[in-house]
Design an enzyme around this catalytic site. Structure first.
Site, mmCIF file in Angstrom:
data_model
loop_
_atom_site.group_PDB
_atom_site.id
_atom_site.type_symbol
_atom_site.label_atom_id
_atom_site.label_comp_id
_atom_site.label_asym_id
_atom_site.label_seq_id
_atom_site.Cartn_x
_atom_site.Cartn_y
_atom_site.Cartn_z
ATOM 1 N N ASP A 11 -16.105 -6.086 -13.075
ATOM 2 C CA ASP A 11 -17.561 -5.884 -13.149
ATOM 3 C C ASP A 11 -18.191 -6.941 -12.256
ATOM 4 O O ASP A 11 -17.526 -7.897 -11.831
ATOM 5 C CB ASP A 11 -18.036 -6.062 -14.600
ATOM 6 C CG ASP A 11 -19.552 -5.969 -14.729
ATOM 7 O OD1 ASP A 11 -20.168 -5.135 -14.047
ATOM 8 O OD2 ASP A 11 -20.142 -6.761 -15.499
ATOM 9 N N SER A 12 -19.490 -6.791 -12.003
ATOM 10 C CA SER A 12 -20.189 -7.808 -11.234
ATOM 11 C C SER A 12 -20.261 -9.129 -11.999
ATOM 12 O O SER A 12 -20.515 -10.171 -11.409
ATOM 13 C CB SER A 12 -21.603 -7.327 -10.916
ATOM 14 O OG SER A 12 -22.261 -6.976 -12.116
ATOM 15 N N CYS A 74 -18.509 -1.280 -14.282
ATOM 16 C CA CYS A 74 -19.848 -1.589 -13.789
ATOM 17 C C CYS A 74 -20.435 -0.272 -13.296
ATOM 18 O O CYS A 74 -19.799 0.420 -12.487
ATOM 19 C CB CYS A 74 -19.740 -2.590 -12.646
ATOM 20 S SG CYS A 74 -21.277 -2.872 -11.742
ATOM 21 N N ASN A 75 -21.611 0.054 -13.795
ATOM 22 C CA ASN A 75 -22.214 1.337 -13.406
ATOM 23 C C ASN A 75 -22.583 1.356 -11.938
ATOM 24 O O ASN A 75 -22.372 2.349 -11.254
ATOM 25 C CB ASN A 75 -23.466 1.603 -14.246
ATOM 26 C CG ASN A 75 -23.130 2.019 -15.646
ATOM 27 O OD1 ASN A 75 -23.143 3.196 -15.976
ATOM 28 N ND2 ASN A 75 -22.790 1.058 -16.494
ATOM 29 N N GLU A 153 -28.719 -11.615 -20.205
ATOM 30 C CA GLU A 153 -28.010 -12.838 -19.791
ATOM 31 C C GLU A 153 -28.634 -14.075 -20.432
ATOM 32 O O GLU A 153 -27.953 -15.040 -20.731
ATOM 33 C CB GLU A 153 -28.082 -12.988 -18.262
ATOM 34 C CG GLU A 153 -27.399 -11.879 -17.503
ATOM 35 C CD GLU A 153 -26.014 -12.260 -17.016
ATOM 36 O OE1 GLU A 153 -25.709 -13.456 -16.975
ATOM 37 O OE2 GLU A 153 -25.241 -11.335 -16.696
ATOM 38 N N CYS A 185 -25.774 1.039 -17.810
ATOM 39 C CA CYS A 185 -25.564 -0.301 -17.282
ATOM 40 C C CYS A 185 -24.782 -1.054 -18.343
ATOM 41 O O CYS A 185 -25.084 -0.929 -19.543
ATOM 42 C CB CYS A 185 -26.906 -0.991 -17.030
ATOM 43 S SG CYS A 185 -26.752 -2.739 -16.618
ATOM 44 N N HIS A 187 -24.819 -3.956 -19.319
ATOM 45 C CA HIS A 187 -25.549 -4.942 -20.120
ATOM 46 C C HIS A 187 -26.322 -4.293 -21.268
ATOM 47 O O HIS A 187 -26.701 -4.977 -22.217
ATOM 48 C CB HIS A 187 -26.563 -5.694 -19.251
ATOM 49 C CG HIS A 187 -25.967 -6.791 -18.431
ATOM 50 N ND1 HIS A 187 -25.072 -6.558 -17.424
ATOM 51 C CD2 HIS A 187 -26.145 -8.140 -18.480
ATOM 52 C CE1 HIS A 187 -24.732 -7.711 -16.874
ATOM 53 N NE2 HIS A 187 -25.364 -8.675 -17.500
HETATM 54 N N1 DGL Z 1 -22.817 -4.506 -14.297
HETATM 55 C C1 DGL Z 1 -23.985 -3.936 -13.694
HETATM 56 C C2 DGL Z 1 -24.056 -2.448 -14.032
HETATM 57 O O1 DGL Z 1 -23.443 -1.974 -14.968
HETATM 58 C C3 DGL Z 1 -25.243 -4.628 -14.128
HETATM 59 C C4 DGL Z 1 -25.392 -6.043 -13.598
HETATM 60 C C5 DGL Z 1 -25.620 -6.098 -12.119
HETATM 61 O O2 DGL Z 1 -26.709 -5.714 -11.628
HETATM 62 O O3 DGL Z 1 -24.716 -6.530 -11.427
HETATM 63 O O4 DGL Z 1 -24.716 -1.716 -13.340
#
Ligand code: DGL
Length: 266
Positions: A11-12, A74-75, A153, A185, A187
């Site tokens: 993931d990011s 990660c979406n 976060e 997403c 999060h």
């Molecule tokens: N993990 C990202 C998502 O699911 C959200 C956080 C980001 O913007 O990197 O899209």
């Protein structure tokens, strides 16, 4: 390819730990490598080409570490990079969009689905495309909710400002009479309770983490890559930037203490 090799998840940042949590619950015998690209987070506000390049690099790292399959937890990265990662690496690749789209397509009764996601995910139209394939004629309405990531976060899920903002993001979707909402997403599962309360009980909320874990299980079984059930899976966590923050924030997403975080430079 050996079935006892680990699954690689990336993931990011910390958001994908919600997927790691679901995978650990469903597949305790599997070993998992998790990479958070914390040096480059957020992906959600970056262009598709940049996110695609970052995502390929993350997948490449996990493949080098011996991953037998890749989970793009990660979406935003799934929306733009799933095909290129499939083409680049000859192993099973599971993104988060298709499993979430499948659950939403089955749940909706009035054929109107709302997607909450980052700017990148909403702009890509990836959920629309996936849902149109599964249930042609469905109306899919996207809503970018960029401020929810920093609020999660910062541990501000319960803050009154978050409630106001969530109301604002939900308004256009509810006005369009959606009966199903996808948390598009990684999060957003942290806001599930709040969103359910604001949207009302009659709206079905899809948290794709569980659907993703089911899809990974199926994919491993199809490719005969399941670790024997009696094995005890291990976890290794990598991050491209590191420090206490990943551990502090990450433990909320994982719902558990974060094991030692190993720093990697991609
Ligand atoms: N993990 C990202 C998502 O699911 C959200 C956080 C980001 O913007 O990197 O899209």
């Amino acid at each position: 390819m050996q079935a006892t090799l680990p699954i690689g998840v990336f993931d990011s940042g910390v958001g994908g730990l919600t997927v790691l949590h679901a995978l650990t619950d469903l597949l305790p015998s599997e070993s998992i490598l998790y990479l958070g690209d914390t040096a480059r987070v957020p992906y959600g506000t970056k262009s598709a080409a940049v996110v695609e390049a970052y995502a390929i690099r993350c997948a490449g790292f996990l493949v080098k570490q011996g991953a037998k399959a890749i989970v793009i937890a990660c979406n935003t990265a799934s929306a733009v990079a799933v095909e290129s990662i499939r083409n680049e690496f000859n192993i099973p690749v599971v993104g988060v969009i298709e499993p979430g789209a499948e659950v939403a397509s089955k749940l909706t009764q009035n054929g109107r689905i709302g997607i909450m996601g980052t700017q990148g995910t909403i702009q890509s139209g990836a959920y629309q495309t996936a849902i149109e394939k599964l249930r042609p004629g469905t109306t899919v309405i996207g809503q970018a909710c960029p401020l929810l990531v920093p609020l999660a976060e910062e541990d501000l899920v319960e803050h009154p400002a978050t409630r106001l903002l969530a109301q604002d993001y939900l308004k256009p979707l509810l006005e369009q009479n959606v009966d199903t909402l996808v948390l598009g997403c990684t999060h957003y599962p942290l806001f599930k309770e709040l969103l359910q309360e604001l949207a009302g009980d009659e709206i079905k909320i899809v948290d794709s983490a569980i659907a993703v874990a089911d899809a990974v299980k199926k994919e491993l079984e199809t490719n005969q890559l399941r670790t024997p059930e009696q094995a005890i899976g291990s976890r290794r966590i990598f991050a491209t930037d590191w420090g206490q923050r990943f551990e502090q924030v990450g433990s909320r997403f994982l719902g558990n203490h974060i094991p030692e975080v190993e720093h990697v430079d991609l």
